[in-house]
Design an enzyme around this catalytic site. Sequence first.
Site, PDB file in Angstrom:
ATOM      1  NE  ARG A  17      37.339 -19.894 -18.325  1.00  0.00           N
ATOM      2  CZ  ARG A  17      38.323 -20.470 -19.001  1.00  0.00           C
ATOM      3  NH1 ARG A  17      39.056 -19.752 -19.860  1.00  0.00           N
ATOM      4  NH2 ARG A  17      38.592 -21.746 -18.842  1.00  0.00           N
ATOM      5  CD  GLU A  18      37.483 -10.531 -22.138  1.00  0.00           C
ATOM      6  OE1 GLU A  18      36.574 -10.518 -23.005  1.00  0.00           O
ATOM      7  OE2 GLU A  18      38.636 -10.112 -22.344  1.00  0.00           O
TER       8      GLU A  18
ATOM      9  NE  ARG B  68      16.061  -7.608 -30.447  1.00  0.00           N
ATOM     10  CZ  ARG B  68      15.589  -7.439 -29.231  1.00  0.00           C
ATOM     11  NH1 ARG B  68      15.930  -6.365 -28.520  1.00  0.00           N
ATOM     12  NH2 ARG B  68      14.780  -8.335 -28.698  1.00  0.00           N
TER      13      ARG B  68
ATOM     14  CB  ALA C 115      11.663 -12.001 -25.736  1.00  0.00           C
TER      15      ALA C 115
ATOM     16  CD  GLU D 122       8.646  -7.761 -21.864  1.00  0.00           C
ATOM     17  OE1 GLU D 122       8.493  -7.294 -23.016  1.00  0.00           O
ATOM     18  OE2 GLU D 122       9.235  -7.135 -20.964  1.00  0.00           O
TER      19      GLU D 122
ATOM     20  CD  GLU E 130       8.352  -7.368 -26.944  1.00  0.00           C
ATOM     21  OE1 GLU E 130       8.303  -8.339 -27.726  1.00  0.00           O
ATOM     22  OE2 GLU E 130       9.394  -7.036 -26.347  1.00  0.00           O
TER      23      GLU E 130
ATOM     24  CB  ALA F  95      25.809 -16.150 -25.118  1.00  0.00           C
ATOM     25  N   PRO F  96      26.478 -19.175 -22.997  1.00  0.00           N
ATOM     26  CG  PRO F  96      26.380 -21.504 -22.912  1.00  0.00           C
ATOM     27  CD  PRO F  96      25.777 -20.316 -23.604  1.00  0.00           C
ATOM     28  N   GLY F  97      29.252 -19.179 -23.033  1.00  0.00           N
ATOM     29  CA  GLY F  97      30.694 -18.987 -23.133  1.00  0.00           C
ATOM     30  C   GLY F  97      31.170 -17.710 -22.460  1.00  0.00           C
TER      31      GLY F  97
ATOM     32  CD  GLU G 100      19.751 -13.209 -22.023  1.00  0.00           C
ATOM     33  OE1 GLU G 100      18.641 -12.676 -22.218  1.00  0.00           O
ATOM     34  OE2 GLU G 100      20.655 -13.228 -22.872  1.00  0.00           O
TER      35      GLU G 100
ATOM     36  CD  GLU H  61      10.392  -3.099 -25.948  1.00  0.00           C
ATOM     37  OE1 GLU H  61      11.046  -4.150 -25.852  1.00  0.00           O
ATOM     38  OE2 GLU H  61       9.241  -2.968 -25.510  1.00  0.00           O
TER      39      GLU H  61
END
Length: 197
Positions: A55-56, A82, A94, A111, A115, A132-134, A138, A160
């Site tokens: 797993r990476e 981005r 965010a 934040e 922003e 992104a739980p794969g 986070e 920013e």
Amino acid sequence: MPTSSSSTSATGHTDATFDAALTETLQDSTFIFEGKIIKVTVDTVVLPNGKTATREVVRHCGAVAVLAITPEDKVILVRQFRHPTGGPLLEIPAGKLDVDNEPPEQCAYRELAEETPYTAGGMTLIHTFYTAPGFCDELMYVFRAEGVREDSTLNADDDEFVQTVLMSRDEVRHAIEKQEIRDAKTLVALQSWLLEK
């Protein structure tokens, strides 16, 4: 009446039973990289059937996002470039939980004020989810700002560059239909807002 921390499914199995049948056990972890935001490892895990797999994994400090609605019933968004996507995205305000010991709620106040030209009188946690739980751990905290007013004296970080965008519910619906909003946390928060009416 006694209570149990694990629920029972329609088939009579408990969540704990299912979890045991799915659990991967860490066997070894190799450090690859550590930056300001992330740490990367390649982990070897033992699967439920006894075999091993690689797993990476990206370890992340976590982040907050803020659903802020003006007194005129318009959502406060920011447009910013981005780099990983190669273009600008429309997002709710965010930021990362990268200040030592700063609670997520306090980060949300900061934040929003950094922003956008707006501040909040209160914050209510409405969602937490993994982005992104794969491959990444986070955890995102989404807050609903209360008592929003246009009186911020803070500025965005030096690296920013953001533009404030206000949108009505109809404008948000149109933007989502046209896939002009493609950021996951923003879609989660906006759908929550749209479901209110």
